[in-house]
Design a protein around this motif. Structure first.
Motif, short mmCIF file in Angstrom:
data_model
loop_
_atom_site.label_atom_id
_atom_site.label_comp_id
_atom_site.label_asym_id
_atom_site.label_seq_id
_atom_site.Cartn_x
_atom_site.Cartn_y
_atom_site.Cartn_z
N THR A 2 42.75 47.74 36.60
CA THR A 2 43.66 47.08 37.52
C THR A 2 43.37 45.59 37.52
O THR A 2 42.26 45.15 37.22
CB THR A 2 43.48 47.63 38.94
N GLU A 3 44.38 44.79 37.86
CA GLU A 3 44.21 43.35 37.89
C GLU A 3 43.30 42.95 39.05
O GLU A 3 43.28 43.60 40.10
CB GLU A 3 45.56 42.67 38.03
N SER A 4 42.55 41.87 38.86
CA SER A 4 41.67 41.37 39.90
C SER A 4 42.48 40.83 41.07
O SER A 4 43.61 40.36 40.90
CB SER A 4 40.77 40.25 39.35
N ILE A 5 41.90 40.91 42.26
CA ILE A 5 42.52 40.33 43.45
C ILE A 5 42.27 38.84 43.42
O ILE A 5 41.12 38.38 43.37
CB ILE A 5 41.93 40.95 44.73
N ARG A 6 43.33 38.05 43.47
CA ARG A 6 43.22 36.60 43.37
C ARG A 6 42.95 36.03 44.76
O ARG A 6 43.73 36.22 45.68
CB ARG A 6 44.50 36.01 42.78
N GLY A 19 29.42 28.54 49.00
CA GLY A 19 28.89 29.88 49.23
C GLY A 19 29.94 30.95 49.04
O GLY A 19 29.67 31.99 48.41
N ILE A 20 31.14 30.73 49.57
CA ILE A 20 32.21 31.71 49.43
C ILE A 20 32.65 31.84 47.98
O ILE A 20 32.90 32.95 47.49
CB ILE A 20 33.41 31.33 50.31
N ARG A 21 32.73 30.70 47.29
CA ARG A 21 33.12 30.74 45.87
C ARG A 21 32.14 31.58 45.07
O ARG A 21 32.55 32.41 44.25
CB ARG A 21 33.18 29.31 45.31
N SER A 26 31.20 36.68 42.26
CA SER A 26 30.22 37.68 41.83
C SER A 26 30.80 39.08 41.77
O SER A 26 30.14 40.00 41.26
CB SER A 26 29.02 37.68 42.79
N GLN A 27 32.02 39.25 42.26
CA GLN A 27 32.63 40.58 42.33
C GLN A 27 33.56 40.84 41.13
O GLN A 27 34.45 40.02 40.87
CB GLN A 27 33.42 40.74 43.63
N PRO A 28 33.39 41.95 40.44
CA PRO A 28 34.20 42.21 39.25
C PRO A 28 35.68 42.42 39.53
O PRO A 28 36.52 42.18 38.64
CB PRO A 28 33.57 43.48 38.67
N ASP A 29 36.02 42.82 40.76
CA ASP A 29 37.43 43.08 41.07
C ASP A 29 38.10 41.91 41.79
O ASP A 29 39.26 42.00 42.19
CB ASP A 29 37.57 44.35 41.92
#
Length: 220
Positions: A2-6, A19-21, A26-29
């Motif tokens: 599935t496509e990543s959540i933008r 920090g948020i970036r 770091s999350q694959p999805d």
């Protein structure tokens, strides 16, 4: 796959954005598509990157998060996209957060939320379900909205069927679709249908606005 959540971020604190970036990247999805330092830049960023979820600070220079949320969602609706906004704030009882939710934001979180909770909120909102900081819920809306509430039932509420009213009240108390299904002895699919019809009849965007509506009109 599935496509990543933008995901895009609008916040005036550079260290917080960093920090948020890093967390989102770091999350694959999840895919971090950009950041902005004020609400006006945030509108331009959303138009340029077409994010699925925007993490939005409220208090910023040039343009605050409330107006930025309104503009981003208006552009998203006009383009036929489904951009969602999660409002970020440092205060539990935040009048501005309630205003942002009324403007169409799908979630409200504290900036010191656990990182895993923030990540889960991004995925939850992207899937179409709203989120509210656990420590804020009822107090937030009672603090701001019920002060101006009317004892009269709003005209459009009369268009709901008796079953839809039951589902509305349960959803307004924060029950999930599965919890409502068990309570009403129906399937989750049936609950989803009822929720969709309720939102359409009342002119609401999502379940967070449903909660705001319920408190504003003293229906709970």
């Amino acid at each position: 796959m599935t496509e990543s959540i933008r995901v895009a971020l609008v916040d005036d604190q550079a260290l917080f954005r960093t920090g948020i970036r890093m967390l989102v990247s770091s999350q694959p999805d999840l895919a971090f598509v950009g950041e902005a330092g004020d609400g006006l830049e945030g509108v331009a960023l959303a138009a340029r990157t077409e994010p699925d979820v925007v993490l939005m600070d409220i208090r910023m220079p040039v343009m605050d998060g409330i107006e930025s949320t309104e503009r981003i969602l208006a552009a998203s609706d006009a383009a036929g996209r489904a951009t969602r906004v999660i409002v970020l704030t440092t205060f539990d009882l935040d009048e501005a957060a309630a205003r942002a939710i009324r403007a169409g934001a799908s979630g409200f979180l504290l900036k010191d939320s656990d990182p895993e909770f923030l990540l889960a909120a991004i995925r939850t909102v992207h899937a179409g379900t709203a989120v509210i900081a656990p420590s804020a819920t009822r107090e937030l809306f009672e603090h701001f909205d019920s002060r101006n509430g009317s004892a009269e039932e709003p005209p459009e509420f009369g268009s709901l069927t008796s079953r839809e009213r039951e589902v509305f009240l349960l959803a307004g108390r924060g029950m999930s679709n599965s919890e409502i299904a068990r309570s009403e002895y129906v399937s989750e699919a049936t609950v989803k249908t009822h929720i969709s019809r309720i939102l359409a009849k009342l002119g609401l965007r999502d379940r967070v606005q449903l909660v705001v509506y319920a408190f504003e009109n003293r229906l709970l």
